[in-house]
Design a protein around this motif. Sequence first.
Motif, short mmCIF file in Angstrom:
data_model
loop_
_atom_site.label_atom_id
_atom_site.label_comp_id
_atom_site.label_asym_id
_atom_site.label_seq_id
_atom_site.Cartn_x
_atom_site.Cartn_y
_atom_site.Cartn_z
N ILE A 1 0.85 -1.19 0.00
CA ILE A 1 0.00 0.00 0.00
C ILE A 1 0.89 1.24 0.00
CG2 ILE A 1 -1.66 1.40 1.30
CD1 ILE A 1 -2.82 -1.14 2.44
N LEU A 2 0.64 2.14 -0.92
CA LEU A 2 1.22 3.47 -0.88
C LEU A 2 0.08 4.43 -0.61
CD1 LEU A 2 3.37 5.66 -1.31
CD2 LEU A 2 2.91 5.52 -3.77
N ALA A 3 0.07 5.04 0.58
CA ALA A 3 -0.98 5.99 0.95
C ALA A 3 -0.44 7.39 0.69
CB ALA A 3 -1.35 5.83 2.42
N LEU A 4 -1.06 8.08 -0.26
CA LEU A 4 -0.57 9.38 -0.69
C LEU A 4 -1.12 10.50 0.18
CD1 LEU A 4 -0.97 8.86 -4.54
CD2 LEU A 4 1.17 8.86 -3.24
N GLY A 5 -0.23 11.33 0.66
CA GLY A 5 -0.63 12.46 1.50
C GLY A 5 -0.88 13.70 0.68
N ASP A 6 -1.10 14.81 1.40
CA ASP A 6 -1.29 16.11 0.78
C ASP A 6 -0.67 17.15 1.70
OD1 ASP A 6 -3.12 16.37 2.91
OD2 ASP A 6 -4.81 15.77 1.65
N ASN A 7 -1.12 18.38 1.63
CA ASN A 7 -0.54 19.43 2.48
C ASN A 7 -0.78 19.19 3.96
OD1 ASN A 7 0.45 20.84 0.29
ND2 ASN A 7 -1.42 22.05 0.04
N GLN A 8 -1.83 18.46 4.28
CA GLN A 8 -2.17 18.18 5.68
C GLN A 8 -1.68 16.81 6.16
OE1 GLN A 8 -4.72 19.74 3.63
NE2 GLN A 8 -3.88 21.59 4.56
N LYS A 9 -1.44 15.90 5.23
CA LYS A 9 -1.09 14.52 5.60
C LYS A 9 0.22 14.12 4.94
CE LYS A 9 -4.92 12.51 4.19
NZ LYS A 9 -5.77 13.65 3.86
N PHE A 10 0.99 13.30 5.64
CA PHE A 10 2.22 12.75 5.09
C PHE A 10 1.88 11.50 4.27
CE2 PHE A 10 1.43 11.59 9.49
CZ PHE A 10 1.31 10.21 9.42
N SER A 11 2.76 11.13 3.37
CA SER A 11 2.61 9.87 2.63
C SER A 11 3.30 8.76 3.39
CB SER A 11 3.22 10.00 1.24
OG SER A 11 2.55 10.98 0.47
N LEU A 12 2.86 7.52 3.17
CA LEU A 12 3.50 6.39 3.83
C LEU A 12 3.37 5.12 2.99
CD1 LEU A 12 1.08 4.46 5.20
CD2 LEU A 12 1.02 6.31 6.84
N TYR B 1 9.59 6.29 -4.51
CA TYR B 1 9.48 7.74 -4.49
C TYR B 1 8.04 8.13 -4.73
CZ TYR B 1 10.82 12.60 -5.61
OH TYR B 1 10.97 13.96 -5.62
N ASP B 2 7.56 9.14 -4.02
CA ASP B 2 6.19 9.61 -4.17
C ASP B 2 6.13 10.53 -5.39
OD1 ASP B 2 3.74 10.86 -4.03
OD2 ASP B 2 3.83 11.27 -1.88
N ASN B 3 5.71 9.95 -6.53
CA ASN B 3 5.70 10.72 -7.78
C ASN B 3 4.62 11.80 -7.81
OD1 ASN B 3 7.85 9.34 -9.20
ND2 ASN B 3 6.48 7.58 -9.31
N VAL B 4 3.58 11.61 -7.02
CA VAL B 4 2.48 12.59 -7.01
C VAL B 4 2.91 13.86 -6.29
CG1 VAL B 4 0.13 13.06 -6.23
CG2 VAL B 4 0.72 10.81 -7.16
N ASN B 5 3.48 13.68 -5.08
CA ASN B 5 3.89 14.83 -4.28
C ASN B 5 5.34 15.25 -4.53
OD1 ASN B 5 1.44 15.27 -2.61
ND2 ASN B 5 1.85 13.16 -2.01
N LYS B 6 6.02 14.51 -5.43
CA LYS B 6 7.40 14.83 -5.81
C LYS B 6 8.32 14.90 -4.59
CE LYS B 6 6.03 15.18 -10.04
NZ LYS B 6 6.29 14.07 -10.97
N SER B 7 8.26 13.88 -3.78
CA SER B 7 9.11 13.84 -2.58
C SER B 7 9.34 12.40 -2.16
CB SER B 7 8.46 14.63 -1.43
OG SER B 7 7.27 13.98 -1.01
N TYR B 8 10.30 12.20 -1.27
CA TYR B 8 10.51 10.87 -0.71
C TYR B 8 9.38 10.56 0.28
CZ TYR B 8 12.31 13.08 3.55
OH TYR B 8 12.44 13.82 4.70
N ILE B 9 9.21 9.30 0.63
CA ILE B 9 8.11 8.87 1.49
C ILE B 9 8.62 8.80 2.93
CG2 ILE B 9 6.43 7.04 1.94
CD1 ILE B 9 6.92 6.30 -1.13
N PRO B 10 8.12 9.64 3.84
CA PRO B 10 8.74 9.80 5.16
C PRO B 10 8.44 8.72 6.19
CG PRO B 10 6.88 11.29 4.96
CD PRO B 10 7.03 10.62 3.62
N ILE B 11 7.39 7.92 5.97
CA ILE B 11 6.98 6.94 6.99
C ILE B 11 6.75 5.58 6.34
CG2 ILE B 11 5.13 6.26 8.59
CD1 ILE B 11 6.90 8.41 9.75
N GLY B 12 7.21 4.53 7.00
CA GLY B 12 6.94 3.16 6.59
C GLY B 12 6.32 2.39 7.74
#
Length: 492
Positions: free
Chosen positions: A60-71, A107-118
Amino acid sequence: MKNKEEKIDWNRVIDSLSEKNEAFVEDKFVKPWLKTFFGYDEDAMTRQDSPKGTKKRTDILALGDNQKFSLIVEVKHHGSKDFPEFNPETGIVSDFEQLTEYLRTFYDNVNKSYIPIGIFTDGERILVVRNYYGMVFPIIYIKNLKSGKGVVYWSNEIVKTIKKKLNEPVILTTYNNKGGVGKTTVSYILANYLSKVKKKSVLALDFDPLQSDFSRLFHLDSGEFYDVIDWLEGTVDKKDKKKAMSMRDGNLVLALAKANESSNEAMKKGNLNKYSSLSGSITKINSSAKTISKLMKQGITIPQPGSATPLHRKFDVVIIDSPPGWWYYSMLAISLSDVIIPPINFNNGSSVINLVRFTNQYFPELFKHLNPTTKEEKINFLNLRSPVFSHMIINFFDKNDKEVKEKDLDQVVAKYLEKEIKDSFIRNSLFRNERADGISGRTFDAIRLPLNRSINQLSSLALEDKDRKKVENEVLKLGEIIVSDLFPFMRG
């Protein structure tokens, strides 16, 4: 969010998972759990193929936004034996290299950043790790989500703890029980490169009070400074004109730990007394660790010469230069760490043997006393104090070594390390990703410094303040090698 939580009988859901496969655990527990407690919509939960073109996919890749982190969530079947090993006596977690590999690869291609939590979970056990630009270390371990105050309580605590941890600096300590292997110079390279090139806010702590080489590399006179621990704990005379710490280049703050009279006298007599005794040091270590942790996490107020307004500074990275041996200051440095980086001299067997002794004996024994600290943490380990060993910095001192010249470098490294770490705690638990021929199974991540980039040469130049341009060039070259491997997502 609370009204959603009350609609699900989480104990019943977890009971239904017994011996079920990964797909069942994912559908019946993980996705509803992420939606309820983390706030991810169904559309935000997806899978992703490895960018390296392998067949690996995230569960599962859960995509975040400005309020939530991705994991990323790695799901295992309920009761799986293929789950990160956890020692409840010490709080040490090992064998989570699969999640480490994913976080250092995907890599989180949607938010253009690395994924901070596993997250690793089988629906009842949960391991949460933090990813700081590719540096991965555990922060939470839940042995039983149903225990104590129950699923809702622990799940909310997990979310709260993650958010808190993401705003804290990563704490790196360079350590080897053996002296003279390059700890201080590696600390110096990291502090300079991260603050000047990567523009990170860095707190550099010299925890070697008997030598203070780290401070001397920065040309600080230790006599002009308070002991940083005394200063943090408020035990210094406010009328004293000494400095608390020194600020350099806007991004780098330097602070010193200084031996007091008792520890100096003990060292002279060859008996460190309570400074070398684990049982005698543990109360002081816990007290100092809490004080220093608060400073690192909340930031520090730095007096500004000629100004009535002090500067408040929060940090991205804390770098601790630890002394060799095993006494109060090295124990304190290790207890504060998220990550331990051990330099070794690859053709000096004692530097590896000392590291093995530390990982097998001293390291677990320390955390047996430090973890857990509260009754609540005895149920589940939120706020883990169990640093990981990230990368051996393999320092090649002798570029004229005949064996190095005649054989492939990997074979030489493998030969020495195979002999020294066979069946050790390092080999079995802490170092991951096989890179050296001849060492089978899990080994270690290693950064090999080129033969023509001798770090002891850099140390000599810096200490003597000779050829500053050459020193800066060496810092840049070695910094790029080390930082690009430690933090592969730290660009710019």
